[in-house]
Scaffold this motif. Sequence first.
Motif, PDB file in Angstrom:
ATOM      1  N   ALA A  16     -25.222  61.562 -16.631  1.00 26.73           N
ATOM      2  CA  ALA A  16     -25.042  60.145 -16.323  1.00 26.73           C
ATOM      3  C   ALA A  16     -24.291  59.972 -15.007  1.00 26.73           C
ATOM      4  O   ALA A  16     -23.689  60.905 -14.486  1.00 26.73           O
ATOM      5  N   GLN A  17     -24.338  58.780 -14.491  1.00 30.20           N
ATOM      6  CA  GLN A  17     -23.563  58.458 -13.297  1.00 30.20           C
ATOM      7  C   GLN A  17     -22.470  57.469 -13.659  1.00 30.20           C
ATOM      8  O   GLN A  17     -22.545  56.808 -14.686  1.00 30.20           O
ATOM      9  N   ARG A  18     -21.471  57.389 -12.825  1.00 30.43           N
ATOM     10  CA  ARG A  18     -20.365  56.465 -13.072  1.00 30.43           C
ATOM     11  C   ARG A  18     -20.839  55.032 -12.866  1.00 30.43           C
ATOM     12  O   ARG A  18     -21.535  54.737 -11.892  1.00 30.43           O
ATOM     13  N   ALA A  19     -20.446  54.169 -13.763  1.00 24.29           N
ATOM     14  CA  ALA A  19     -20.837  52.753 -13.687  1.00 24.29           C
ATOM     15  C   ALA A  19     -20.339  52.141 -12.381  1.00 24.29           C
ATOM     16  O   ALA A  19     -19.183  52.310 -12.001  1.00 24.29           O
ATOM     17  N   HIS A  33     -30.069  59.303  -9.536  1.00 25.61           N
ATOM     18  CA  HIS A  33     -29.029  60.133 -10.135  1.00 25.61           C
ATOM     19  C   HIS A  33     -28.901  61.459  -9.383  1.00 25.61           C
ATOM     20  O   HIS A  33     -29.899  62.011  -8.919  1.00 25.61           O
ATOM     21  N   MET A  64     -27.171  63.853 -21.777  1.00 23.53           N
ATOM     22  CA  MET A  64     -26.510  62.557 -21.897  1.00 23.53           C
ATOM     23  C   MET A  64     -26.655  61.784 -20.586  1.00 23.53           C
ATOM     24  O   MET A  64     -26.271  62.271 -19.521  1.00 23.53           O
ATOM     25  N   VAL A  65     -27.225  60.603 -20.687  1.00 26.09           N
ATOM     26  CA  VAL A  65     -27.402  59.724 -19.532  1.00 26.09           C
ATOM     27  C   VAL A  65     -27.250  58.289 -20.029  1.00 26.09           C
ATOM     28  O   VAL A  65     -27.523  58.000 -21.200  1.00 26.09           O
ATOM     29  N   GLU A  66     -26.809  57.409 -19.158  1.00 28.45           N
ATOM     30  CA  GLU A  66     -26.640  56.021 -19.571  1.00 28.45           C
ATOM     31  C   GLU A  66     -28.005  55.410 -19.892  1.00 28.45           C
ATOM     32  O   GLU A  66     -29.029  55.867 -19.386  1.00 28.45           O
ATOM     33  N   PRO A  67     -28.046  54.377 -20.747  1.00 31.28           N
ATOM     34  CA  PRO A  67     -29.331  53.791 -21.155  1.00 31.28           C
ATOM     35  C   PRO A  67     -30.212  53.371 -19.974  1.00 31.28           C
ATOM     36  O   PRO A  67     -31.419  53.564 -20.015  1.00 31.28           O
ATOM     37  N   ASP A  68     -29.607  52.836 -18.940  1.00 36.61           N
ATOM     38  CA  ASP A  68     -30.396  52.395 -17.781  1.00 36.61           C
ATOM     39  C   ASP A  68     -31.003  53.562 -17.005  1.00 36.61           C
ATOM     40  O   ASP A  68     -31.915  53.373 -16.219  1.00 36.61           O
ATOM     41  N   GLY A  69     -30.504  54.763 -17.210  1.00 34.21           N
ATOM     42  CA  GLY A  69     -30.995  55.923 -16.482  1.00 34.21           C
ATOM     43  C   GLY A  69     -32.069  56.714 -17.191  1.00 34.21           C
ATOM     44  O   GLY A  69     -32.664  57.625 -16.622  1.00 34.21           O
ATOM     45  N   GLN A  70     -32.341  56.368 -18.436  1.00 34.31           N
ATOM     46  CA  GLN A  70     -33.308  57.143 -19.219  1.00 34.31           C
ATOM     47  C   GLN A  70     -34.699  57.149 -18.600  1.00 34.31           C
ATOM     48  O   GLN A  70     -35.355  58.182 -18.557  1.00 34.31           O
TER      49      GLN A  70
END
Length: 82
Positions: A16-19, A33, A64-70
Amino acid sequence: MTVAQLVRCTVIVLAAQRAGMVNPLAQRAGVSHKCLVPIAGKPLIAHVMDVLAKCPEAAKVRVMVEPDGQAALEPVMASYRE
């Protein structure tokens, strides 16, 4: 220790990336990403997954990745699914 005696585990890959932050390496490569930055012709995360696929101790791999990154990772990760 034989292969039968290996302790198998679940590996967690943090992708994931930082918000609210744009990774400068990802930005320079034109991807969303850092894990998608191409290295030697393929995304960084593909190199990680290739190594883990050959690791007998890795029973499962969870990325693990944030939902917007899937959606961004889906094309790369599809080939690694069982």
